[in-house]
Design a protein around this motif. Structure first.
Motif, PDB file in Angstrom:
ATOM      1  N   PRO A  11      16.773  -4.348  47.755  1.00 28.94           N
ATOM      2  CA  PRO A  11      18.105  -4.167  48.336  1.00 28.94           C
ATOM      3  C   PRO A  11      19.052  -3.428  47.387  1.00 28.94           C
ATOM      4  CG  PRO A  11      17.722  -6.469  47.721  1.00 28.94           C
ATOM      5  CD  PRO A  11      16.403  -5.762  47.610  1.00 28.94           C
ATOM      6  N   GLY A  12      18.827  -3.523  46.097  1.00 26.67           N
ATOM      7  CA  GLY A  12      19.704  -2.829  45.134  1.00 26.67           C
ATOM      8  C   GLY A  12      19.120  -1.493  44.688  1.00 26.67           C
ATOM      9  N   ASN A  13      18.049  -1.078  45.354  1.00 31.05           N
ATOM     10  CA  ASN A  13      17.450   0.244  45.142  1.00 31.05           C
ATOM     11  C   ASN A  13      17.090   0.531  43.685  1.00 31.05           C
ATOM     12  OD1 ASN A  13      17.391   1.342  47.927  1.00 31.05           O
ATOM     13  ND2 ASN A  13      19.537   0.748  47.801  1.00 31.05           N
ATOM     14  N   VAL A  14      17.256   1.817  43.282  1.00 34.05           N
ATOM     15  CA  VAL A  14      16.751   2.217  41.958  1.00 34.05           C
ATOM     16  C   VAL A  14      17.475   1.473  40.831  1.00 34.05           C
ATOM     17  CG1 VAL A  14      16.291   4.175  40.452  1.00 34.05           C
ATOM     18  CG2 VAL A  14      16.204   4.479  42.919  1.00 34.05           C
ATOM     19  N   ARG A  15      18.753   1.188  41.032  1.00 35.56           N
ATOM     20  CA  ARG A  15      19.468   0.453  39.985  1.00 35.56           C
ATOM     21  C   ARG A  15      18.809  -0.907  39.753  1.00 35.56           C
ATOM     22  NH1 ARG A  15      24.338   0.238  41.874  1.00 35.56           N
ATOM     23  NH2 ARG A  15      25.220   1.959  40.682  1.00 35.56           N
ATOM     24  N   GLN A  16      18.457  -1.578  40.844  1.00 35.67           N
ATOM     25  CA  GLN A  16      17.820  -2.887  40.711  1.00 35.67           C
ATOM     26  C   GLN A  16      16.454  -2.757  40.037  1.00 35.67           C
ATOM     27  OE1 GLN A  16      16.813  -4.852  44.380  1.00 35.67           O
ATOM     28  NE2 GLN A  16      16.604  -6.849  43.396  1.00 35.67           N
ATOM     29  N   LEU A  17      15.728  -1.710  40.393  1.00 36.21           N
ATOM     30  CA  LEU A  17      14.423  -1.504  39.762  1.00 36.21           C
ATOM     31  C   LEU A  17      14.604  -1.315  38.257  1.00 36.21           C
ATOM     32  CD1 LEU A  17      11.351  -0.946  39.852  1.00 36.21           C
ATOM     33  CD2 LEU A  17      11.867   1.434  40.376  1.00 36.21           C
ATOM     34  N   GLU A  18      15.611  -0.546  37.896  1.00 37.24           N
ATOM     35  CA  GLU A  18      15.857  -0.317  36.464  1.00 37.24           C
ATOM     36  C   GLU A  18      16.180  -1.642  35.768  1.00 37.24           C
ATOM     37  OE1 GLU A  18      18.859   2.641  35.594  1.00 37.24           O
ATOM     38  OE2 GLU A  18      18.330   2.654  33.462  1.00 37.24           O
ATOM     39  N   ASN A  19      17.027  -2.455  36.396  1.00 35.69           N
ATOM     40  CA  ASN A  19      17.391  -3.744  35.797  1.00 35.69           C
ATOM     41  C   ASN A  19      16.186  -4.666  35.661  1.00 35.69           C
ATOM     42  OD1 ASN A  19      20.007  -2.894  35.648  1.00 35.69           O
ATOM     43  ND2 ASN A  19      20.664  -3.921  37.513  1.00 35.69           N
ATOM     44  N   VAL A  20      15.359  -4.677  36.692  1.00 38.19           N
ATOM     45  CA  VAL A  20      14.163  -5.525  36.644  1.00 38.19           C
ATOM     46  C   VAL A  20      13.255  -5.072  35.503  1.00 38.19           C
ATOM     47  CG1 VAL A  20      12.001  -6.012  37.881  1.00 38.19           C
ATOM     48  CG2 VAL A  20      14.189  -6.312  39.036  1.00 38.19           C
ATOM     49  N   MET A  21      13.138  -3.760  35.313  1.00 40.67           N
ATOM     50  CA  MET A  21      12.282  -3.257  34.237  1.00 40.67           C
ATOM     51  C   MET A  21      12.852  -3.617  32.866  1.00 40.67           C
ATOM     52  SD  MET A  21       9.745  -2.204  35.814  1.00 40.67           S
ATOM     53  CE  MET A  21       8.803  -1.754  34.365  1.00 40.67           C
ATOM     54  N   VAL A  22      14.167  -3.535  32.723  1.00 42.04           N
ATOM     55  CA  VAL A  22      14.775  -3.905  31.443  1.00 42.04           C
ATOM     56  C   VAL A  22      14.444  -5.363  31.138  1.00 42.04           C
ATOM     57  CG1 VAL A  22      16.960  -4.329  30.247  1.00 42.04           C
ATOM     58  CG2 VAL A  22      16.669  -2.237  31.564  1.00 42.04           C
ATOM     59  N   GLU A  23      14.608  -6.205  32.151  1.00 44.92           N
ATOM     60  CA  GLU A  23      14.352  -7.614  31.935  1.00 44.92           C
ATOM     61  C   GLU A  23      12.874  -7.872  31.619  1.00 44.92           C
ATOM     62  OE1 GLU A  23      16.264 -10.101  34.739  1.00 44.92           O
ATOM     63  OE2 GLU A  23      15.061 -11.827  34.127  1.00 44.92           O
ATOM     64  N   ALA A  24      12.004  -7.179  32.342  1.00 39.59           N
ATOM     65  CA  ALA A  24      10.569  -7.383  32.122  1.00 39.59           C
ATOM     66  C   ALA A  24      10.163  -6.903  30.729  1.00 39.59           C
ATOM     67  CB  ALA A  24       9.770  -6.652  33.199  1.00 39.59           C
ATOM     68  N   VAL A  25      10.742  -5.797  30.277  1.00 36.63           N
ATOM     69  CA  VAL A  25      10.400  -5.287  28.941  1.00 36.63           C
ATOM     70  C   VAL A  25      10.856  -6.288  27.879  1.00 36.63           C
ATOM     71  CG1 VAL A  25      10.939  -3.519  27.219  1.00 36.63           C
ATOM     72  CG2 VAL A  25      10.377  -2.839  29.553  1.00 36.63           C
ATOM     73  N   ILE A  26      12.031  -6.864  28.090  1.00 40.75           N
ATOM     74  CA  ILE A  26      12.525  -7.826  27.112  1.00 40.75           C
ATOM     75  C   ILE A  26      11.662  -9.092  27.110  1.00 40.75           C
ATOM     76  CG2 ILE A  26      14.486  -9.340  26.581  1.00 40.75           C
ATOM     77  CD1 ILE A  26      16.273  -6.955  27.459  1.00 40.75           C
ATOM     78  N   GLN A  27      11.235  -9.500  28.318  1.00 40.61           N
ATOM     79  CA  GLN A  27      10.373 -10.688  28.433  1.00 40.61           C
ATOM     80  C   GLN A  27       8.985 -10.439  27.866  1.00 40.61           C
ATOM     81  OE1 GLN A  27      10.860 -13.787  29.661  1.00 40.61           O
ATOM     82  NE2 GLN A  27      13.029 -13.297  29.772  1.00 40.61           N
ATOM     83  N   ALA A  28       8.538  -9.190  27.962  1.00 42.43           N
ATOM     84  CA  ALA A  28       7.146  -8.888  27.617  1.00 42.43           C
ATOM     85  C   ALA A  28       6.897  -9.158  26.147  1.00 42.43           C
ATOM     86  CB  ALA A  28       6.844  -7.429  27.932  1.00 42.43           C
ATOM     87  N   ARG A  29       5.851  -9.908  25.870  1.00 40.44           N
ATOM     88  CA  ARG A  29       5.479 -10.108  24.485  1.00 40.44           C
ATOM     89  C   ARG A  29       4.191  -9.337  24.292  1.00 40.44           C
ATOM     90  NH1 ARG A  29       6.529 -15.839  25.199  1.00 40.44           N
ATOM     91  NH2 ARG A  29       8.743 -15.977  25.630  1.00 40.44           N
ATOM     92  N   GLY A  30       3.932  -8.958  23.080  1.00 38.62           N
ATOM     93  CA  GLY A  30       2.692  -8.234  22.836  1.00 38.62           C
ATOM     94  C   GLY A  30       2.665  -6.906  23.561  1.00 38.62           C
ATOM     95  N   ASN A  31       3.868  -6.391  23.882  1.00 39.85           N
ATOM     96  CA  ASN A  31       3.973  -5.048  24.457  1.00 39.85           C
ATOM     97  C   ASN A  31       3.278  -4.842  25.784  1.00 39.85           C
ATOM     98  OD1 ASN A  31       5.634  -4.093  22.544  1.00 39.85           O
ATOM     99  ND2 ASN A  31       3.996  -3.326  21.230  1.00 39.85           N
ATOM    100  N   VAL A  32       3.097  -5.920  26.539  1.00 39.68           N
ATOM    101  CA  VAL A  32       2.483  -5.765  27.851  1.00 39.68           C
ATOM    102  C   VAL A  32       3.343  -6.488  28.881  1.00 39.68           C
ATOM    103  CG1 VAL A  32       0.488  -6.307  29.269  1.00 39.68           C
ATOM    104  CG2 VAL A  32       0.154  -5.599  26.906  1.00 39.68           C
TER     105      VAL A  32
END
Ligand SMILES: Nc1ncnc2c1ncn2[C@@H]1O[C@H](COP(=O)(O)OP(=O)(O)OP(=O)(O)O)[C@@H](O)[C@H]1O
Ligand SMILES: [Mg+2]
Length: 461
Positions: free
Chosen positions: A355-376
């Motif tokens: 629903p938040g389109n590309v901006r939401q996708l970008e935010n989700v990726m930022v959060e996932a990268v921060i959560q990701a340990r071991g670079n995956v």
């Protein structure tokens, strides 16, 4: 099965963990102090290390440092006591994979170990994406879907002239990004790009924001102030959320567009302007005209060229490219190596409705990268990032309907075949009447503008 090394000076912990993990089928060795642990680390070459942060002969952080130097692929899980919080943060910064608190809960240990195993697996399978990536450039519009390629063509044509543009699309679809790219490639690229958000300024101040005011024009106008039109000069004025412009100002904006001149609030002098107007809104402006909240003649004046940016849901095929772009952009910002993605991540992202389109996708990726340990990034990181969405009913990923896939597929096929319906029906293996009814049902229309329409526009500026 994995090779696991446990280093702790508490015998009871060593024994119980070794028994538990061996029963799960792992090959376990242990050590009671740092020195012994490092020796075993070199000889045994474990994939996973469970390391107590407090050891009799050495600080666990130092042990961690040496292990990272020896083999950065090993996943080190730290065991900490509550009062070691600061050390724990330090350990995570230094490259520890995870930490578990004392008193130990075997379920937690198992979860951390399994997570490390999944990441090790992806590490082995995926070549580092840094080698394969193309350099990420700021302010680039990413997209390979038919609809985005149409938009790129339109942008290319618009860069050669000074036509007024209306960009419509849901929130977060990239309207402002498109406006900036048009400006940056346009005839006026060395002139300013000025933004006025018509929804964010109090109505009474909006007129002065747009046209500027003379000293003493109203209470508080202590000095002459140029408005956004003047600030833009020969550049671009981006009128964001133009649908929110109050009716009286809509009239004044129309007057400006017709004559390309204006007066500052409280001023007599007529000022000429040569700025280009790009307007954006996230509603259907024609509907507003219908409702009577937007002036029809202003609408026609603005929509000389209209760009309709499709919601992300209608261009799911762009998601992998956008994800790759964001992953590289985010790691560059964080100064880290680009993360890798577990198989299934793109699939999970592609089944969400955005629903938040590309901006939401970008935010989700930022959060996932921060959560990701071991670079995956794991599928579970994505699920976690998506559950912040209040629209999501069960914490799972909302599958989007077959109808959406069908709609995009029909659109793409029509487009590739030059909007020839009988050929499209043939290729899709359906009858012409069926195709017609689907076109009606999904309200599929050709792109708003064809290159031919632009030839009537006068280049200026
Ligand atoms: N196609 C794309 N490629 C790369 N980044 C994109 C793309 N579309 C949008 N973005 C990024 O998504 C974010 C939101 O885009 P933008 O601000 O342009 O959206 P918008 O349509 O103006 O949204 P709103 O209506 O909420 O103001 C920005 O960070 C932008 O850079
Ligand atoms: Mg915007």
């Amino acid at each position: 099965m994995a090779k696991i090394l446990i280093i702790d000076d508490e015998n009871s912990i060593l024994e119980s963990l070794e028994m538990f993990l061996s029963e799960k089928g792992h090959w376990v060795e242990n050590a009671a102090c740092a020195e012994q642990g490092l020796r075993r680390f070199k000889n045994f070459r474990p994939e996973i290390v469970i390391l107590d942060i407090r050891l009799p002969d050495m600080n666990g952080l130092e042990v961690l440092d040496r292990m990272v130097d020896l083999c950065e692929l090993a996943k080190v899980i730290m065991i900490t006591a509550y009062q070691d919080m600061e050390t724990t943060i330090e350990a995570m910064k230094k490259g520890a994979f995870d930490y578990i608190r004392k008193p130990l809960d075997v379920d937690e240990v198992e979860k951390a170990v399994n997570r490390a195993l999944r990441i090790l697996e992806v590490d082995r399978e995926t070549p580092c994406s840094a080698a394969t990536c193309t350099a990420e450039k700021a302010g680039v519009i990413i997209g390979k879907s038919e609809r985005m390629i149409d938009i790129f063509k339109t942008i290319g044509l618009l860069c050669q002239n000074h036509a007024t543009i209306l960009i419509q699309g849901e929130t977060g679809t990239g309207k402002e990004l498109i406006a900036r790219v048009i400006h940056r490639n346009g005839l006026n690229q060395h002139e300013p790009f000025v933004v006025l958000d018509c929804s964010s300024v109090v109505e009474t101040l909006l007129e002065s924001e747009l046209f500027g005011h003379e000293k003493g024009a109203f209470t508080g106008a202590v000095a002459r102030k140029p408005g956004k039109i003047e600030q833009a000069g020969k550049g671009t004025l981006f009128l964001d959320e133009v649908a929110e412009l109050p009716l009286n100002l809509q009239g004044k904006l129309l007057g400006f567009l017709q004559r390309l001149e204006f007066n500052r609030v409280g001023g007599q002098a007529t000022i000429k302007s040569r700025c280009r107007i790009i307007a954006a809104c996230n509603c259907d402006l024609s509907e507003r005209v219908h409702k009577g909240t937007f002036k029809e003649d202003l609408y026609f004046r603005l929509r000389v060229v209209t760009i309709s940016v499709p919601p992300l849901l209608d261009r799911v095929s762009d998601i992998p490219h956008l994800v790759d772009h964001f992953v590289h952009k985010i790691s560059r910002d964080l100064g880290t190596e680009p993360v890798k993605l577990q198989t299934g991540v793109i699939d999970a992202l592609s089944r969400y409705h955005w629903p938040g389109n590309v901006r939401q996708l970008e935010n989700v990726m930022v959060e996932a990268v921060i959560q990701a340990r071991g670079n995956v990034i794991l599928v579970e990181d994505i699920r976690k990032a998506l559950t912040h969405d209040p629209d999501l009913p069960t914490g799972g990923i909302k599958a989007f309907s077959l109808e959406h896939v069908e709609k995009e597929h029909i659109y793409n096929t029509l487009h590739q075949l030059g909007w020839n319906r009988s050929r499209t029906a043939q290729v899709l293996g359906i009858s012409l009447p069926t195709l017609r009814s689907k076109i009606r049902k999904y309200e599929i229309t050709p792109p708003d503008i064809f290159p031919g329409n632009l030839s009537t526009l006068q280049p200026s500026g």
